[in-house]
Design a protein around this motif. Structure first.
Motif, PDB file in Angstrom:
ATOM      1  N   PHE A 182       0.826  -1.196   0.000  1.00  0.00           N
ATOM      2  CA  PHE A 182       0.000   0.000   0.000  1.00  0.00           C
ATOM      3  C   PHE A 182       0.868   1.257   0.000  1.00  0.00           C
ATOM      4  O   PHE A 182       1.965   1.275   0.577  1.00  0.00           O
ATOM      5  CB  PHE A 182      -0.920   0.013   1.228  1.00  0.00           C
ATOM      6  CG  PHE A 182      -1.992  -1.034   1.194  1.00  0.00           C
ATOM      7  CD1 PHE A 182      -3.198  -0.795   0.554  1.00  0.00           C
ATOM      8  CD2 PHE A 182      -1.798  -2.281   1.789  1.00  0.00           C
ATOM      9  CE1 PHE A 182      -4.190  -1.766   0.513  1.00  0.00           C
ATOM     10  CE2 PHE A 182      -2.780  -3.254   1.763  1.00  0.00           C
ATOM     11  CZ  PHE A 182      -3.981  -2.994   1.115  1.00  0.00           C
ATOM     12  N   SER A 183       0.371   2.280  -0.641  1.00  0.00           N
ATOM     13  CA  SER A 183       1.092   3.557  -0.653  1.00  0.00           C
ATOM     14  C   SER A 183       0.927   4.255   0.691  1.00  0.00           C
ATOM     15  O   SER A 183       0.027   3.927   1.468  1.00  0.00           O
ATOM     16  CB  SER A 183       0.538   4.455  -1.771  1.00  0.00           C
ATOM     17  OG  SER A 183      -0.788   4.874  -1.458  1.00  0.00           O
ATOM     18  N   ARG A 184       1.798   5.231   0.949  1.00  0.00           N
ATOM     19  CA  ARG A 184       1.721   5.957   2.209  1.00  0.00           C
ATOM     20  C   ARG A 184       0.376   6.672   2.342  1.00  0.00           C
ATOM     21  O   ARG A 184      -0.196   6.759   3.432  1.00  0.00           O
ATOM     22  CB  ARG A 184       2.885   6.967   2.294  1.00  0.00           C
ATOM     23  CG  ARG A 184       3.000   7.617   3.667  1.00  0.00           C
ATOM     24  CD  ARG A 184       4.272   8.442   3.790  1.00  0.00           C
ATOM     25  NE  ARG A 184       4.402   9.007   5.121  1.00  0.00           N
ATOM     26  CZ  ARG A 184       4.908   8.374   6.157  1.00  0.00           C
ATOM     27  NH1 ARG A 184       5.342   7.126   6.013  1.00  0.00           N
ATOM     28  NH2 ARG A 184       4.991   8.966   7.346  1.00  0.00           N
ATOM     29  N   GLN A 185      -0.157   7.175   1.226  1.00  0.00           N
ATOM     30  CA  GLN A 185      -1.455   7.858   1.255  1.00  0.00           C
ATOM     31  C   GLN A 185      -2.579   6.885   1.621  1.00  0.00           C
ATOM     32  O   GLN A 185      -3.462   7.217   2.419  1.00  0.00           O
ATOM     33  CB  GLN A 185      -1.727   8.497  -0.109  1.00  0.00           C
ATOM     34  CG  GLN A 185      -3.060   9.250  -0.204  1.00  0.00           C
ATOM     35  CD  GLN A 185      -3.153  10.387   0.795  1.00  0.00           C
ATOM     36  OE1 GLN A 185      -2.155  11.035   1.119  1.00  0.00           O
ATOM     37  NE2 GLN A 185      -4.366  10.622   1.305  1.00  0.00           N
ATOM     38  N   GLU A 186      -2.536   5.673   1.053  1.00  0.00           N
ATOM     39  CA  GLU A 186      -3.554   4.667   1.370  1.00  0.00           C
ATOM     40  C   GLU A 186      -3.501   4.295   2.854  1.00  0.00           C
ATOM     41  O   GLU A 186      -4.531   4.121   3.500  1.00  0.00           O
ATOM     42  CB  GLU A 186      -3.350   3.417   0.502  1.00  0.00           C
ATOM     43  CG  GLU A 186      -3.728   3.604  -0.966  1.00  0.00           C
ATOM     44  CD  GLU A 186      -3.391   2.379  -1.787  1.00  0.00           C
ATOM     45  OE1 GLU A 186      -4.280   1.874  -2.488  1.00  0.00           O
ATOM     46  OE2 GLU A 186      -2.225   1.914  -1.730  1.00  0.00           O
ATOM     47  N   ILE A 187      -2.288   4.155   3.373  1.00  0.00           N
ATOM     48  CA  ILE A 187      -2.133   3.813   4.795  1.00  0.00           C
ATOM     49  C   ILE A 187      -2.640   4.961   5.663  1.00  0.00           C
ATOM     50  O   ILE A 187      -3.326   4.741   6.672  1.00  0.00           O
ATOM     51  CB  ILE A 187      -0.657   3.505   5.117  1.00  0.00           C
ATOM     52  CG1 ILE A 187      -0.151   2.334   4.268  1.00  0.00           C
ATOM     53  CG2 ILE A 187      -0.486   3.178   6.601  1.00  0.00           C
ATOM     54  CD1 ILE A 187       1.342   2.153   4.286  1.00  0.00           C
ATOM     55  N   HIS A 188      -2.309   6.187   5.268  1.00  0.00           N
ATOM     56  CA  HIS A 188      -2.723   7.366   6.031  1.00  0.00           C
ATOM     57  C   HIS A 188      -4.251   7.446   6.132  1.00  0.00           C
ATOM     58  O   HIS A 188      -4.801   7.800   7.182  1.00  0.00           O
ATOM     59  CB  HIS A 188      -2.173   8.636   5.376  1.00  0.00           C
ATOM     60  CG  HIS A 188      -2.516   9.887   6.128  1.00  0.00           C
ATOM     61  ND1 HIS A 188      -1.923  10.214   7.335  1.00  0.00           N
ATOM     62  CD2 HIS A 188      -3.403  10.881   5.854  1.00  0.00           C
ATOM     63  CE1 HIS A 188      -2.436  11.359   7.773  1.00  0.00           C
ATOM     64  NE2 HIS A 188      -3.332  11.782   6.885  1.00  0.00           N
ATOM     65  N   GLU A 189      -4.924   7.088   5.041  1.00  0.00           N
ATOM     66  CA  GLU A 189      -6.384   7.129   5.034  1.00  0.00           C
ATOM     67  C   GLU A 189      -6.990   6.080   5.977  1.00  0.00           C
ATOM     68  O   GLU A 189      -8.099   6.253   6.486  1.00  0.00           O
ATOM     69  CB  GLU A 189      -6.900   6.911   3.614  1.00  0.00           C
ATOM     70  CG  GLU A 189      -6.610   8.083   2.676  1.00  0.00           C
ATOM     71  CD  GLU A 189      -6.927   7.759   1.226  1.00  0.00           C
ATOM     72  OE1 GLU A 189      -7.367   6.599   0.969  1.00  0.00           O
ATOM     73  OE2 GLU A 189      -6.740   8.631   0.359  1.00  0.00           O
TER      74      GLU A 189
END
Length: 409
Positions: A129-136
């Motif tokens: 997962f991308s950092r943005q996906e994890i952040h969400e």
């Protein structure tokens, strides 16, 4: 109805280990130079080697859950590590499509010196997962793990339960295509385990799950396929989960007496079911709703009078589920030739389908001091066409709602 895609396919998976460290290192050197360390299915076992996993084959589609059961050393965790790519098989191959979430060992995949928050980003990145996906997903993961207060504390200071909560939250909340779960859920408290199963129910339609557990109620709760492993081999494989679980429990179904305590005044001699239908693999069977008649015989080594007999029924999870009323002064029990014999009758047994054992406690004297304690003096099986995991399957009658309820004053 169109079948869903195959997400996990195992073909002839085999993995061997060596029991001796020095020999193992020497074999490693030999394999390195003779090129025998590859994926060669025909390679024979050498001295001190054994198959931890041998010739395992299965397909798992999206929406299916495969249970891996077996006793300690059966090869379940080794197979899970092969599937997750942590160790390389000696033979066969595994094909997995999509993102894989794994909860295999307590704390595995966590960097102990990093905080829980930093480990969430690390684990999410490993899943692809991308950092943005994890952040969400971050707040959702933290809330699910119930670690709001401790999320910025180093993981090395977490309790085992906290590590399980964080590991499962990351593995499940990121909604992977394939989820591998080992016995670690047994560490969690009951409330969290129930929450985990609710989450598994929600993600299962879009996920393929492989679940390893010693808890048969858990296995029966979520699995629609099962593999019973024994010494690395598949002893049973299929969709009949109940049959595999019965086979798993049969190993415990011996009638060898386990003497916990004896003061020497009374000796256990015999117990048997008088009205069993038949005996299967040395286990007497009775039908649900049938009377249960138990015959007991004891030999007296001292003059102690007629003691009190407490007969306890234990289920296959070793939990006491029922107890017969003890004998009293008016019970028809006599002493003849230093021997005590009697029959206990329980009418219309309503224990649910399964295997049960009999434990026994004998007490005597005015203070009812223990004279004898025995475990597993008899094993028997209750037969019924319905599989339930509650200890009792109670008889009931369904009637028209026009019938007036019975009210007793």
């Amino acid at each position: 109805m169109e079948e869903k895609e195959v997400l996990v396919k195992a073909e002839g998976l085999s993995k061997k280990f060596c029991k001796d460290l020095k020999t193992s290192l020497w074999y490693g050197v030999q394999d390195l130079f003779t090129n025998l360390g590859g994926n060669n299915k025909e390679r024979l076992l050498r001295d001190h080697e054994f198959w931890a996993v041998k010739d395992i084959n299965f397909e798992l589609r999206r929406g299916e859950c495969l249970g891996l059961i077996g006793h300690n050393g059966a090869g379940k965790s080794t197979l899970l590590k092969v599937l997750n790519g942590l160790i390389k098989p000696d033979a066969g191959k595994v094909t997995i499509k999509g993102r894989v979430g794994a909860l295999i060992e307590l704390g595995a995949g966590f960097n102990p010196i990093l905080s829980g928050r930093e480990n969430i980003y690390n684990n999410g990145a490993v899943l692809g997962f991308s950092r943005q996906e994890i952040h969400e997903k971050l707040e959702e993961i933290i809330q699910f793990a119930e670690l709001q207060e401790f999320i910025d504390m180093p993981v090395q200071n977490y309790s085992s339960g906290m590590k399980v909560r964080l590991g499962f939250a990351v593995a499940a909340q990121m909604k992977p295509d394939v989820l591998l779960i080992d016995e670690v859920l047994a560490v969690g408290d009951l409330g969290f385990v129930l929450k985990c199963f609710k989450t598994i129910d929600q993600i299962l339609p879009n996920t393929a799950i492989i679940f390893v557990s010693h808890s048969m109620p858990m296995v029966s709760r979520i699995c629609n396929q099962i593999i019973l492993m024994e010494k690395g081999n598949s002893k049973y494989q299929g969709k009949d989960v109940a049959t595999a679980i019965d086979m798993y429990y049969t190993r415990f179904a011996d009638s060898i007496s386990n003497i916990l305590f004896s003061d020497g005044s009374i000796e256990f001699s015999e117990v048997k079911i008088l009205n069993s239908l038949k005996v299967f693999e040395e286990i007497p069977q009775i039908n649900w709703g049938q009377d249960l008649q138990l015959y007991f015989r004891f030999n007296l080594q001292k003059s102690i009078g007629i003691p009190e007999f407490s007969v306890i029924i234990v289920d296959k999870e070793e939990r006491p589920v029922a107890r017969f009323l003890s004998n009293s002064s008016i019970s028809e029990i006599r002493i003849e030739n230093n021997s005590i014999q009697f029959i206990i009758t329980h009418f219309k047994i309503q224990l649910s389908k399964g295997i049960y054992k009999i434990n026994l406690t004998v007490r005597g004297g005015d203070n009812k001091e223990p004279l004898l304690r025995l475990n597993n003096i008899l094993c028997f099986q209750v037969l019924h066409n319905e599989d339930v995991w509650e200890p009792f399957l109670l008889d009931a009658q369904f009637e028209n709602n026009n019938i007036k309820p019975i009210i007793r004053e």
